[in-house]
Design an enzyme around this catalytic site. Structure first.
Site, PDB file in Angstrom:
ATOM      1  N   ASN A   1       1.157  -1.000   0.292  1.00  0.00           N
ATOM      2  CA  ASN A   1      -0.169   0.134  -0.222  1.00  0.00           C
ATOM      3  C   ASN A   1       1.127   1.506  -0.392  1.00  0.00           C
ATOM      4  O   ASN A   1       2.421   1.378   0.327  1.00  0.00           O
ATOM      5  CB  ASN A   1      -0.854   0.146   1.176  1.00  0.00           C
TER       6      ASN A   1
ATOM      7  N   ILE B   1      -5.425  -6.360  11.342  1.00  0.00           N
ATOM      8  CA  ILE B   1      -4.587  -6.139  13.236  1.00  0.00           C
ATOM      9  C   ILE B   1      -4.948  -5.601  14.137  1.00  0.00           C
ATOM     10  O   ILE B   1      -5.364  -6.082  15.159  1.00  0.00           O
ATOM     11  CB  ILE B   1      -3.104  -5.839  13.072  1.00  0.00           C
TER      12      ILE B   1
HETATM   13  N1  CTP Z   1      -5.701  -2.595   9.736  1.00  0.00           N
HETATM   14  C1  CTP Z   1      -5.408  -3.680  10.207  1.00  0.00           C
HETATM   15  N2  CTP Z   1      -5.069  -5.052   9.548  1.00  0.00           N
HETATM   16  C2  CTP Z   1      -5.706  -5.024   8.256  1.00  0.00           C
HETATM   17  C3  CTP Z   1      -6.351  -3.584   8.522  1.00  0.00           C
HETATM   18  C4  CTP Z   1      -6.356  -2.212   8.273  1.00  0.00           C
HETATM   19  O1  CTP Z   1      -4.619  -3.450  11.526  1.00  0.00           O
HETATM   20  N3  CTP Z   1      -5.302  -6.201   7.482  1.00  0.00           N
HETATM   21  C5  CTP Z   1      -6.094  -1.023  10.342  1.00  0.00           C
HETATM   22  C6  CTP Z   1      -5.203  -0.360   9.834  1.00  0.00           C
HETATM   23  O2  CTP Z   1      -4.288   0.056  10.562  1.00  0.00           O
HETATM   24  C7  CTP Z   1      -6.383   0.682  10.230  1.00  0.00           C
HETATM   25  C8  CTP Z   1      -7.931   0.160  10.390  1.00  0.00           C
HETATM   26  O3  CTP Z   1      -7.595  -0.555  10.293  1.00  0.00           O
HETATM   27  O4  CTP Z   1      -5.894   1.565  11.231  1.00  0.00           O
HETATM   28  C9  CTP Z   1      -8.643   0.739   8.986  1.00  0.00           C
HETATM   29  O5  CTP Z   1      -8.365   0.454   7.629  1.00  0.00           O
HETATM   30  P1  CTP Z   1      -8.713   0.013   6.550  1.00  0.00           P
HETATM   31  O6  CTP Z   1      -7.524  -0.850   5.597  1.00  0.00           O
HETATM   32  O7  CTP Z   1      -9.199   1.849   6.241  1.00  0.00           O
HETATM   33  O8  CTP Z   1     -10.225  -0.480   6.551  1.00  0.00           O
HETATM   34  P2  CTP Z   1     -10.690  -1.853   5.620  1.00  0.00           P
HETATM   35  O9  CTP Z   1     -11.150  -2.784   6.640  1.00  0.00           O
HETATM   36  O10 CTP Z   1      -9.484  -2.735   5.147  1.00  0.00           O
HETATM   37  O11 CTP Z   1     -11.716  -1.086   5.050  1.00  0.00           O
HETATM   38  P3  CTP Z   1     -11.832  -0.315   3.246  1.00  0.00           P
HETATM   39  O12 CTP Z   1     -10.533  -0.923   2.830  1.00  0.00           O
HETATM   40  O13 CTP Z   1     -13.083  -1.208   3.163  1.00  0.00           O
HETATM   41  O14 CTP Z   1     -11.713   0.610   3.520  1.00  0.00           O
END
Ligand code: CTP
Length: 403
Positions: free
Chosen positions: A211, A309
């Site tokens: 990312n 996480i």
């Molecule tokens: N996060 C995490 N572990 C993952 C994905 C996300 O800990 N596998 C945490 C990120 O560090 C952040 C939060 O979750 O604090 C939001 O992540 P985001 O990627 O925006 O949320 P998603 O659940 O992936 O939703 P979407 O991509 O559909 O917006």
């Protein structure tokens, strides 16, 4: 943290003529000045004198196109470590005590989130007036720290308290106060884990899924928490940034490694998930470089989902940190997505940043903080300031107020 820069607000009193000397006294101590000069102040000291000494623009008007384009008045109010009003007139003291903002100086004083010191100067009868004394008491209650005034013969011919403290004494008081403020550690004894940066999910030894994330906001938060006294573990994916002094760094690559490093750092009181974790990873990592062009057709890739996480830590039962904070990068419908994400992940606070502009990799950020009590939008600010404000909000959550 050493005191680097003071925002000096020069009010309209005869002792304003001493402010060039004050600038010098601060400079002698390694403290730089950015100046706001009020209309009345400019009757006693010229903008040119202050600009020459500070080697910077002197800010005078609330609505100044050139200055506003370079640095908005809100940003100006937060651009220094500390705000010093000298001389602080009865008028300026009265305005701030009553929440009035009709010029650049009073607006900056209401908008700042930095410690404020004032060196009052006025006629002795004015100083002793019950209205002024009421305003002083209000400001003391709001955390404003006063230097002086001194007692002695005044320009108006009277004698008593009301003379502005001497420039060198003001500079010494600023230095001493800063030492006290910066020694204040509201999060002392708290353990915090911060995730930052991207994760990198290998396909083979050369290629990976990832990312876009510079890690700057997460590193700034780790630093602000450490400066507030917390014992911080910063779990970072690959970034180009240096280690954050005063934290325990765990450098990882994949989401699974990041989760393992977070779990190894538990128990903690605070968990802040800022990392841009890759939601998916290639099912297998090839040991040798894949020959992707060999078949002359688009390669197929099976992806499997990575652990979440934030959700895992937020739902870790007995081991759950008291305050779990997630981040969400959104381009639209920020509040609706942020509210839903807070519930879905099971975190206490969700910091939503609007990434429709050039936030990714940039120096500033605009956020909305969503909690069980509702939401607040914070003005766009440098990432370090967002981090300090978040650390202050965390300290308040744990029942300690920041100085
Ligand atoms: N996060 C995490 N572990 C993952 C994905 C996300 O800990 N596998 C945490 C990120 O560090 C952040 C939060 O979750 O604090 C939001 O992540 P985001 O990627 O925006 O949320 P998603 O659940 O992936 O939703 P979407 O991509 O559909 O917006």
């Amino acid at each position: 943290m050493s005191l680097k820069r003071v925002l000096l607000i020069v009010g309209g009193g005869i002792s304003a003529y001493k402010t060039p000397e004050l600038v010098r006294a601060l400079e002698k101590r390694g403290i730089g000045c950015r100046v706001i000069l009020t209309q009345a102040g400019s009757q006693f000291v010229t903008p040119l004198a202050l600009a020459s000494l500070t080697k910077d623009d002197v800010h005078q008007e609330l609505f100044n196109l050139t200055h506003e384009a370079k640095m908005g008045h809100i940003e100006l109010s937060r651009s220094a470590d500390l705000v010093l009003v000298a001389p602080a007139t009865a008028d300026l003291i009265g305005k701030v005590a009553n929440g009035l903002a009709n010029d650049l100086a009073s607006t900056a004083l209401l908008a700042t989130d930095k410690p404020v010191m004032m060196a009052p100067a006025m006629n002795v009868r004015m100083w002793e007036h019950p209205a002024v004394q009421r305003n002083l008491a209000t400001l003391r209650g709001d955390g404003v720290y006063f230097i002086g005034p001194d007692e002695g013969a005044m320009a108006c011919g009277e004698y008593g308290p009301g003379r502005m403290a001497e420039p060198d004494a003001i500079a010494a008081a600023v230095e001493a106060y800063w030492q006290k403020v910066s020694a204040y550690k509201p999060l002392k004894g708290k353990r915090a884990i911060v995730t930052a940066g991207p994760t990198l999910e290998a396909l083979d030894p050369i290629r990976f899924l990832s990312n876009r994330s510079s890690g700057k906001q997460g590193y700034a938060i780790a630093q602000a928490l450490a400066e507030a006294g917390a014992d911080v573990t910063l779990v970072s994916g690959p970034t180009a940034l240096n280690d954050v002094p005063g934290t325990t760094m765990a450098r990882v690559e994949s989401a699974r490694d990041m989760l393992a490093a977070c779990q190894a750092a538990l128990p903690a009181d605070i968990f802040v998930a800022v990392a841009a974790v890759a939601d998916w990873r290639p099912e297998t990592k090839a040991e040798v470089k894949l020959k992707l062009k060999a078949d002359a057709k688009a390669p197929a890739m099976t992806l499997v989902e990575n652990p979440d996480i934030l959700a895992t830590i937020a739902q870790s039962g007995q081991n759950r940190p008291t305050l779990v904070i997630g981040f969400a990068a959104e381009t639209h419908d920020v509040l609706a997505y942020a509210t839903a994400k807070r519930a879905k992940k099971g975190c206490d606070w969700l910091v939503a940043n609007d990434v429709s502009g050039d936030v990714m990799g940039g120096e500033s950020n605009q956020i909305m903080l969503v909690t069980a009590d509702g939401h607040q939008s914070w003005p766009e600010a440098p990432k370090a300031q967002i981090a300090e404000r978040l650390a202050a909000a965390i300290a308040t959550h744990f029942g300690v107020t920041t100085a």
